[in-house]
Design a protein around this motif. Sequence first.
Motif, PDB file in Angstrom:
ATOM      1  N   UNK A  47       0.837  -1.195   0.000  1.00 32.17           N
ATOM      2  CA  UNK A  47       0.000   0.000   0.000  1.00 32.17           C
ATOM      3  C   UNK A  47       0.875   1.250   0.000  1.00 32.17           C
ATOM      4  N   UNK A  48       0.578   2.164  -0.909  1.00 32.57           N
ATOM      5  CA  UNK A  48       1.263   3.456  -0.990  1.00 32.57           C
ATOM      6  C   UNK A  48       0.221   4.531  -0.711  1.00 32.57           C
ATOM      7  N   UNK A  49       0.479   5.340   0.280  1.00 31.69           N
ATOM      8  CA  UNK A  49      -0.494   6.353   0.708  1.00 31.69           C
ATOM      9  C   UNK A  49      -0.454   7.586  -0.179  1.00 31.69           C
ATOM     10  N   UNK A  50      -0.558   7.355  -1.461  1.00 32.96           N
ATOM     11  CA  UNK A  50      -0.576   8.437  -2.431  1.00 32.96           C
ATOM     12  C   UNK A  50      -1.319   7.977  -3.671  1.00 32.96           C
ATOM     13  N   UNK A  51      -2.342   8.694  -4.113  1.00 32.99           N
ATOM     14  CA  UNK A  51      -3.015   8.344  -5.369  1.00 32.99           C
ATOM     15  C   UNK A  51      -2.288   8.997  -6.542  1.00 32.99           C
ATOM     16  N   UNK A  52      -2.428   8.422  -7.723  1.00 32.19           N
ATOM     17  CA  UNK A  52      -1.766   8.942  -8.914  1.00 32.19           C
ATOM     18  C   UNK A  52      -2.776   9.038 -10.056  1.00 32.19           C
ATOM     19  N   UNK A  53      -2.699  10.130 -10.801  1.00 28.33           N
ATOM     20  CA  UNK A  53      -3.372  10.212 -12.098  1.00 28.33           C
ATOM     21  C   UNK A  53      -2.383   9.625 -13.097  1.00 28.33           C
ATOM     22  N   UNK A  62      15.378  -2.008  -7.397  1.00 27.96           N
ATOM     23  CA  UNK A  62      14.808  -1.818  -6.063  1.00 27.96           C
ATOM     24  C   UNK A  62      13.997  -0.526  -5.956  1.00 27.96           C
ATOM     25  N   UNK A  63      13.509  -0.037  -7.102  1.00 29.05           N
ATOM     26  CA  UNK A  63      12.683   1.172  -7.127  1.00 29.05           C
ATOM     27  C   UNK A  63      11.397   0.914  -7.889  1.00 29.05           C
ATOM     28  N   UNK A  64      10.322   1.559  -7.460  1.00 26.73           N
ATOM     29  CA  UNK A  64       9.085   1.589  -8.229  1.00 26.73           C
ATOM     30  C   UNK A  64       8.760   3.054  -8.492  1.00 26.73           C
ATOM     31  N   UNK A  65       8.501   3.378  -9.761  1.00 32.14           N
ATOM     32  CA  UNK A  65       8.349   4.764 -10.194  1.00 32.14           C
ATOM     33  C   UNK A  65       6.954   4.982 -10.773  1.00 32.14           C
ATOM     34  N   UNK A  66       6.362   6.114 -10.437  1.00 32.53           N
ATOM     35  CA  UNK A  66       5.032   6.478 -10.919  1.00 32.53           C
ATOM     36  C   UNK A  66       5.117   7.851 -11.601  1.00 32.53           C
ATOM     37  N   UNK A  67       4.629   7.925 -12.828  1.00 37.01           N
ATOM     38  CA  UNK A  67       4.593   9.182 -13.564  1.00 37.01           C
ATOM     39  C   UNK A  67       3.142   9.645 -13.611  1.00 37.01           C
ATOM     40  N   UNK A  68       2.904  10.849 -13.092  1.00 35.73           N
ATOM     41  CA  UNK A  68       1.551  11.382 -12.956  1.00 35.73           C
ATOM     42  C   UNK A  68       1.342  12.523 -13.938  1.00 35.73           C
ATOM     43  N   UNK A  69       0.221  12.497 -14.634  1.00 31.30           N
ATOM     44  CA  UNK A  69      -0.103  13.594 -15.553  1.00 31.30           C
ATOM     45  C   UNK A  69      -0.856  14.686 -14.810  1.00 31.30           C
ATOM     46  N   UNK A  70      -0.809  15.901 -15.379  1.00 29.27           N
ATOM     47  CA  UNK A  70      -1.572  17.008 -14.837  1.00 29.27           C
ATOM     48  C   UNK A  70      -0.924  17.745 -13.684  1.00 29.27           C
ATOM     49  N   UNK A  71       0.359  17.470 -13.407  1.00 32.68           N
ATOM     50  CA  UNK A  71       1.054  18.150 -12.312  1.00 32.68           C
ATOM     51  C   UNK A  71       2.108  19.086 -12.867  1.00 32.68           C
ATOM     52  N   UNK A  73       4.826  20.273 -10.903  1.00 38.17           N
ATOM     53  CA  UNK A  73       6.110  19.868 -10.326  1.00 38.17           C
ATOM     54  C   UNK A  73       5.952  18.507  -9.644  1.00 38.17           C
ATOM     55  N   UNK A  74       7.047  17.756  -9.600  1.00 41.26           N
ATOM     56  CA  UNK A  74       7.034  16.477  -8.906  1.00 41.26           C
ATOM     57  C   UNK A  74       6.142  15.435  -9.539  1.00 41.26           C
ATOM     58  N   UNK A  75       6.122  15.388 -10.884  1.00 40.62           N
ATOM     59  CA  UNK A  75       5.252  14.434 -11.566  1.00 40.62           C
ATOM     60  C   UNK A  75       5.819  13.016 -11.575  1.00 40.62           C
ATOM     61  N   UNK A  76       7.080  12.847 -11.200  1.00 48.14           N
ATOM     62  CA  UNK A  76       7.679  11.524 -11.080  1.00 48.14           C
ATOM     63  C   UNK A  76       7.935  11.223  -9.600  1.00 48.14           C
ATOM     64  N   UNK A  77       7.271  10.204  -9.078  1.00 46.82           N
ATOM     65  CA  UNK A  77       7.440   9.792  -7.681  1.00 46.82           C
ATOM     66  C   UNK A  77       8.168   8.461  -7.640  1.00 46.82           C
ATOM     67  N   UNK A  78       9.238   8.407  -6.851  1.00 43.66           N
ATOM     68  CA  UNK A  78      10.060   7.200  -6.757  1.00 43.66           C
ATOM     69  C   UNK A  78       9.983   6.662  -5.330  1.00 43.66           C
ATOM     70  N   UNK A  79       9.643   5.367  -5.223  1.00 44.42           N
ATOM     71  CA  UNK A  79       9.560   4.670  -3.941  1.00 44.42           C
ATOM     72  C   UNK A  79      10.536   3.495  -3.948  1.00 44.42           C
ATOM     73  N   UNK A  80      10.956   3.087  -2.764  1.00 47.11           N
ATOM     74  CA  UNK A  80      11.744   1.874  -2.655  1.00 47.11           C
ATOM     75  C   UNK A  80      10.826   0.670  -2.878  1.00 47.11           C
ATOM     76  N   UNK A  81      11.389  -0.401  -3.411  1.00 46.81           N
ATOM     77  CA  UNK A  81      10.611  -1.609  -3.651  1.00 46.81           C
ATOM     78  C   UNK A  81      11.354  -2.804  -3.033  1.00 46.81           C
ATOM     79  N   UNK A  82      10.664  -3.644  -2.266  1.00 48.12           N
ATOM     80  CA  UNK A  82       9.211  -3.691  -2.050  1.00 48.12           C
ATOM     81  C   UNK A  82       8.719  -2.944  -0.799  1.00 48.12           C
ATOM     82  N   UNK A  83       9.600  -2.187  -0.144  1.00 45.39           N
ATOM     83  CA  UNK A  83       9.187  -1.530   1.108  1.00 45.39           C
ATOM     84  C   UNK A  83       8.162  -0.424   0.870  1.00 45.39           C
TER      85      UNK A  83
END
Length: 334
Positions: A47-53, A62-71, A73-83
Amino acid sequence: MKLRTLSFFILLLFAVGCTTRDKQAEIIWKERNIPKAVHLQVVDSLVINQPFNLLSWSINGNSVCFVTSGMQDGFLSVYSYPECMKRFDFGKIGQGPDEFITLNAGEARNNRLLLYDIMGRKALLFDTDKDTLRVASRLSLYNDEEGLCRPFTYITQIDSDNYLMKVDDAVSSTWDISDLKVGKVKSSFKNPNRTEEYSYTPFDFIQCVCDTTLIVAYKYMDRLEYYSIKDYRIYPLFAMGSHTNQADIQDYNYLMQYYLDVAPHNGFFYCLKSDDGMESGNIIEVYDVQGECRESYLLGKRISSLRFDSEGLLIGYAADTDQTVLYRFNPKGY
């Protein structure tokens, strides 16, 4: 008499030429046989406490990356994986060297992330498996005959320098295979399924490359197509599924969805399919490079897209109101 003979000869050459061009775009129809579905239950969920468009996402080492449209700044969010611990946000809309006027996402190789900017006429490759983000390569996009950047709707990296460029314009859908390092188009191929009198939307598709095989899964048609990529040229192989399309629907907001995503893994194509025409589903068809459906899975949770991690687990993306859930499945241990 000679003039009539010459005219007939010219018409004959023209007819032969047209037949040859059409023949290059022909694709053979193949029967599709899908085995009985195997139920695949969730191993665990992250579970990641952040929604993404969501525009795109990837698991890179060891990274999971989310690219969000409509932002802005900060449209690319990088999290450690699987933590799934937040590492950093990146990205700025603007006209600077590493900023984006218009944000689009493609698919890169070697655990990299590909983002491109049509108005800025550039593509950037990022290394994302470290604690900081690094631009690995800056590439230029090329123009059409009118001096405008080609309307690329997706870019897939084939090898170190060459890319499969999906182009959807007003009257046709084509592919270019291009060396973006030097800006050279090596070949082009017109999609044979796109009907010219309609927009590309009802004929839109997902493209996925594995070695020398290109699979095309249509978003709004129950149809798969196979192509071969050889010597940087595209050759049609066969199609499976249905000829029926939704081009005549009055409101494209009500298009019924079929294929939602495709992920390659160990020489197979994992195709996620909607079970009710909506934007999520729990059906996965697994095809080999010859077009045989080897497995069919019925997932214990509905997802909207899928990836594989380094352990071979199938990771399903599911959006919630105020969070994101990654469901993990083990196809090898069902």
